[in-house]
Motif scaffolding. Structure first.
Motif, PDB file in Angstrom:
ATOM      1  N   LYS A 132       0.833  -1.202   0.000  1.00  0.00           N
ATOM      2  CA  LYS A 132       0.000   0.000   0.000  1.00  0.00           C
ATOM      3  C   LYS A 132       0.868   1.253   0.000  1.00  0.00           C
ATOM      4  CE  LYS A 132      -3.779  -2.126  -0.312  1.00  0.00           C
ATOM      5  NZ  LYS A 132      -4.458  -2.085  -1.624  1.00  0.00           N
ATOM      6  N   LEU A 133       0.424   2.235  -0.754  1.00  0.00           N
ATOM      7  CA  LEU A 133       1.152   3.495  -0.869  1.00  0.00           C
ATOM      8  C   LEU A 133       1.045   4.288   0.429  1.00  0.00           C
ATOM      9  CD1 LEU A 133       2.707   5.380  -2.836  1.00  0.00           C
ATOM     10  CD2 LEU A 133       0.499   6.379  -3.450  1.00  0.00           C
ATOM     11  N   LYS A 134       2.186   4.589   1.043  1.00  0.00           N
ATOM     12  CA  LYS A 134       2.218   5.339   2.294  1.00  0.00           C
ATOM     13  C   LYS A 134       2.768   6.751   2.109  1.00  0.00           C
ATOM     14  CE  LYS A 134       0.592   2.054   4.846  1.00  0.00           C
ATOM     15  NZ  LYS A 134      -0.743   2.191   5.464  1.00  0.00           N
ATOM     16  N   GLY A 135       3.381   6.995   0.966  1.00  0.00           N
ATOM     17  CA  GLY A 135       3.972   8.302   0.707  1.00  0.00           C
ATOM     18  C   GLY A 135       4.986   8.203  -0.408  1.00  0.00           C
ATOM     19  N   TYR A 136       5.920   9.161  -0.423  1.00  0.00           N
ATOM     20  CA  TYR A 136       6.898   9.204  -1.503  1.00  0.00           C
ATOM     21  C   TYR A 136       8.292   9.487  -0.950  1.00  0.00           C
ATOM     22  CZ  TYR A 136       2.923   9.352  -4.680  1.00  0.00           C
ATOM     23  OH  TYR A 136       1.785   9.041  -5.370  1.00  0.00           O
ATOM     24  N   SER A 137       9.290   9.006  -1.675  1.00  0.00           N
ATOM     25  CA  SER A 137      10.679   9.277  -1.344  1.00  0.00           C
ATOM     26  C   SER A 137      11.262  10.165  -2.434  1.00  0.00           C
ATOM     27  CB  SER A 137      11.473   7.968  -1.235  1.00  0.00           C
ATOM     28  OG  SER A 137      12.828   8.229  -0.946  1.00  0.00           O
ATOM     29  N   HIS A 138      11.800  11.315  -2.041  1.00  0.00           N
ATOM     30  CA  HIS A 138      12.328  12.288  -2.983  1.00  0.00           C
ATOM     31  C   HIS A 138      13.858  12.295  -2.899  1.00  0.00           C
ATOM     32  CE1 HIS A 138       8.238  13.919  -3.387  1.00  0.00           C
ATOM     33  NE2 HIS A 138       8.158  13.797  -2.071  1.00  0.00           N
ATOM     34  N   VAL A 139      14.516  11.942  -3.984  1.00  0.00           N
ATOM     35  CA  VAL A 139      15.974  11.942  -4.050  1.00  0.00           C
ATOM     36  C   VAL A 139      16.406  13.289  -4.627  1.00  0.00           C
ATOM     37  CG1 VAL A 139      18.020  10.780  -4.919  1.00  0.00           C
ATOM     38  CG2 VAL A 139      15.961   9.449  -4.401  1.00  0.00           C
ATOM     39  N   ILE A 140      17.072  14.105  -3.805  1.00  0.00           N
ATOM     40  CA  ILE A 140      17.400  15.481  -4.169  1.00  0.00           C
ATOM     41  C   ILE A 140      18.882  15.610  -4.491  1.00  0.00           C
ATOM     42  CG2 ILE A 140      17.357  17.887  -3.398  1.00  0.00           C
ATOM     43  CD1 ILE A 140      15.136  17.079  -1.448  1.00  0.00           C
ATOM     44  N   THR A 141      19.177  16.262  -5.607  1.00  0.00           N
ATOM     45  CA  THR A 141      20.548  16.524  -6.027  1.00  0.00           C
ATOM     46  C   THR A 141      20.744  18.018  -6.242  1.00  0.00           C
ATOM     47  OG1 THR A 141      20.707  14.370  -7.136  1.00  0.00           O
ATOM     48  CG2 THR A 141      22.299  16.048  -7.794  1.00  0.00           C
ATOM     49  N   LEU A 142      21.892  18.536  -5.762  1.00  0.00           N
ATOM     50  CA  LEU A 142      22.245  19.924  -6.050  1.00  0.00           C
ATOM     51  C   LEU A 142      22.757  19.951  -7.485  1.00  0.00           C
ATOM     52  CD1 LEU A 142      24.166  20.939  -2.794  1.00  0.00           C
ATOM     53  CD2 LEU A 142      21.725  20.647  -3.155  1.00  0.00           C
ATOM     54  N   GLN A 143      21.878  20.280  -8.401  1.00  0.00           N
ATOM     55  CA  GLN A 143      22.234  20.204  -9.818  1.00  0.00           C
ATOM     56  C   GLN A 143      23.249  21.283 -10.193  1.00  0.00           C
ATOM     57  OE1 GLN A 143      19.131  19.369 -12.815  1.00  0.00           O
ATOM     58  NE2 GLN A 143      19.752  21.274 -13.810  1.00  0.00           N
ATOM     59  N   ASN A 144      22.958  22.493  -9.807  1.00  0.00           N
ATOM     60  CA  ASN A 144      23.880  23.602 -10.091  1.00  0.00           C
ATOM     61  C   ASN A 144      23.585  24.717  -9.091  1.00  0.00           C
ATOM     62  OD1 ASN A 144      24.800  26.175 -11.321  1.00  0.00           O
ATOM     63  ND2 ASN A 144      25.504  24.811 -12.935  1.00  0.00           N
ATOM     64  N   ILE A 145      24.386  24.789  -8.037  1.00  0.00           N
ATOM     65  CA  ILE A 145      24.155  25.764  -6.974  1.00  0.00           C
ATOM     66  C   ILE A 145      25.403  26.622  -6.795  1.00  0.00           C
ATOM     67  CG2 ILE A 145      23.550  26.153  -4.562  1.00  0.00           C
ATOM     68  CD1 ILE A 145      21.323  24.806  -6.057  1.00  0.00           C
ATOM     69  N   THR A 146      25.224  27.918  -6.859  1.00  0.00           N
ATOM     70  CA  THR A 146      26.317  28.854  -6.586  1.00  0.00           C
ATOM     71  C   THR A 146      26.106  29.473  -5.213  1.00  0.00           C
ATOM     72  OG1 THR A 146      26.654  29.383  -8.926  1.00  0.00           O
ATOM     73  CG2 THR A 146      27.482  30.962  -7.324  1.00  0.00           C
ATOM     74  N   PHE A 147      27.061  29.213  -4.311  1.00  0.00           N
ATOM     75  CA  PHE A 147      27.009  29.768  -2.962  1.00  0.00           C
ATOM     76  C   PHE A 147      27.813  31.058  -2.924  1.00  0.00           C
ATOM     77  CE2 PHE A 147      26.064  25.302  -2.245  1.00  0.00           C
ATOM     78  CZ  PHE A 147      25.050  25.352  -1.295  1.00  0.00           C
ATOM     79  N   SER A 148      27.246  32.060  -2.255  1.00  0.00           N
ATOM     80  CA  SER A 148      27.905  33.367  -2.195  1.00  0.00           C
ATOM     81  C   SER A 148      28.022  33.837  -0.757  1.00  0.00           C
ATOM     82  CB  SER A 148      27.102  34.405  -2.996  1.00  0.00           C
ATOM     83  OG  SER A 148      26.964  34.003  -4.346  1.00  0.00           O
ATOM     84  N   LYS A 149      29.169  34.479  -0.481  1.00  0.00           N
ATOM     85  CA  LYS A 149      29.415  35.154   0.805  1.00  0.00           C
ATOM     86  C   LYS A 149      30.213  36.401   0.500  1.00  0.00           C
ATOM     87  CE  LYS A 149      32.481  33.624   3.773  1.00  0.00           C
ATOM     88  NZ  LYS A 149      33.380  34.775   4.117  1.00  0.00           N
ATOM     89  N   GLY A 150      29.527  37.547   0.538  1.00  0.00           N
ATOM     90  CA  GLY A 150      30.195  38.768   0.131  1.00  0.00           C
ATOM     91  C   GLY A 150      30.553  38.701  -1.349  1.00  0.00           C
ATOM     92  N   ASP A 151      31.830  38.916  -1.666  1.00  0.00           N
ATOM     93  CA  ASP A 151      32.288  38.854  -3.052  1.00  0.00           C
ATOM     94  C   ASP A 151      32.756  37.459  -3.448  1.00  0.00           C
ATOM     95  OD1 ASP A 151      31.780  41.552  -3.365  1.00  0.00           O
ATOM     96  OD2 ASP A 151      33.795  42.137  -2.696  1.00  0.00           O
ATOM     97  N   GLU A 152      32.723  36.525  -2.515  1.00  0.00           N
ATOM     98  CA  GLU A 152      33.198  35.171  -2.796  1.00  0.00           C
ATOM     99  C   GLU A 152      32.060  34.289  -3.312  1.00  0.00           C
ATOM    100  OE1 GLU A 152      36.274  33.812   0.319  1.00  0.00           O
ATOM    101  OE2 GLU A 152      34.872  35.105   1.412  1.00  0.00           O
ATOM    102  N   THR A 153      32.362  33.442  -4.251  1.00  0.00           N
ATOM    103  CA  THR A 153      31.381  32.495  -4.786  1.00  0.00           C
ATOM    104  C   THR A 153      32.018  31.137  -4.992  1.00  0.00           C
ATOM    105  OG1 THR A 153      31.844  33.098  -7.080  1.00  0.00           O
ATOM    106  CG2 THR A 153      30.059  34.303  -5.966  1.00  0.00           C
TER     107      THR A 153
END
Length: 326
Positions: A132-153
């Motif tokens: 029986k279906l109880k819910g879903y499992s979501h597999v998440i991938t950071l496909q393309n993420i740019t992190f920034s802190k001030g002028d740094e990336t």
């Protein structure tokens, strides 16, 4: 020659981490489990590696509760979620001076914070228990993420965040102490009947109530729909135990409690009513549901009734029994 190339590659990596980027630490959350903060209004997930935290906040409905498996090819077709910027979804990398315990309730300030912008890739699969279906499992991938802190990336590509389980909040079980569900009607003028248990209620409304329940033995089949002229079926989940007045006269309550937290509308399906005459002269109408699809009106999530409950016995899923007299 291979050793020379390896040495050059190492030097390139070191050079690329200069100009302050070395403070980004390791960004190695591969072996860290996904944790959930349950004390927030938004879905908050995080992974922790000693002093480092990778936090992901997703608005309700961002994770689609439907399989991404193509029914023909059986391959997954991922979808993307935008994070950062003007998007309601946020991803943040934080580093602390020491390891944080009880992150969800912690008031410790991070020594550095990097805000991410880009896209997530999500693959969703059904989570079943005993078929029986109880819910879903979501597999998440950071496909393309740019992190920034001030002028740094720093840009992270194709980095696995992990699996997030989103189980249904309901039981969809209206039996009463292993007996059939109890069907009720508000009053003689009502055009709907309902069955309820704890925080859940099923409401079945008819465009011709009296014409539907004839005092004649036999079987009647009726189609369900979501239009104003259709016979409708609604499934609602509340944040507290229901009362009869809440169902029959909801506008009379002040304050309005309990509150509905999920509303599902049957978009299609069928009802089968099996009517038999009793020795008392009354007529017993057993109401069954089959081939019903429910749509969450807020998130657009969908579930098929036969996936979450047993509809193979008798004539389908028993809504309950309604009694009429000549």
């Amino acid at each position: 020659m291979k050793k020379i190339f390896s040495l050059i590659a190492i030097l390139i990596i070191i050079a690329g981490c200069d100009d302050g980027d070395i403070t980004f630490k390791t960004f190695n959350f591969t072996d860290a489990e996904v944790n959930v903060c349950t004390n927030t209004d938004i879905n908050t997930f995080y992974k922790q590696n000693e002093t480092e935290i990778l936090e992901l906040k997703l608005a309700e409905g961002s994770l689609r509760n439907r399989s991404t498996v193509d029914p023909e090819t059986k391959n997954d077709i991922p979808y993307t979620i935008a994070v950062g910027g003007d998007a309601p979804n946020k991803i943040t990398y934080k580093n602390y001076n020491s390891k944080v315990t009880s992150y969800c309730t912690s008031t410790t300030a991070a020594s550095e914070t990097w805000n991410g912008t880009g896209t997530l890739s999500v693959i969703t699969r059904e989570r079943r228990v005993d078929g029986k279906l109880k819910g879903y499992s979501h597999v998440i991938t950071l496909q393309n993420i740019t992190f920034s802190k001030g002028d740094e990336t720093i840009t992270i590509n194709n980095n696995a965040f992990g699996s997030v389980n989103k189980d249904f909040n309901f039981d969809f079980d209206f039996s009463q102490n292993d007996a059939d569900p109890i069907v009720q009607k508000c009053d003689e003028t009502s055009t709907f009947i309902y069955t309820t248990k704890s925080k859940e209620v099923l409401v079945l409304a008819f465009n011709d109530f009296n014409g539907t329940f004839q005092n004649t033995s036999g079987t009647t089949e009726i189609a369900l729909g979501a239009g104003s002229d259709d016979n409708t079926l609604k499934f609602t989940l509340y944040d507290g135990t229901l009362t009869r007045s809440k169902i029959c006269d909801p506008d009379s309550q002040a304050p309005v409690t309990p509150k509905s937290v999920e509303q599902w509308q049957a978009t299609n399906g069928n009802i089968k009513i099996v009517t038999t005459e009793q020795s008392t002269g009354e007529f017993e109408h057993k109401i069954y549901l089959y081939d019903v699809t429910f749509l969450n009106t807020a998130t657009n999530d969908v579930f098929i009734l036969s996936d979450v409950v047993d509809t193979t016995e008798d004539n389908g899923y028993l809504f309950g029994t309604y009694i009429t007299s000549p």
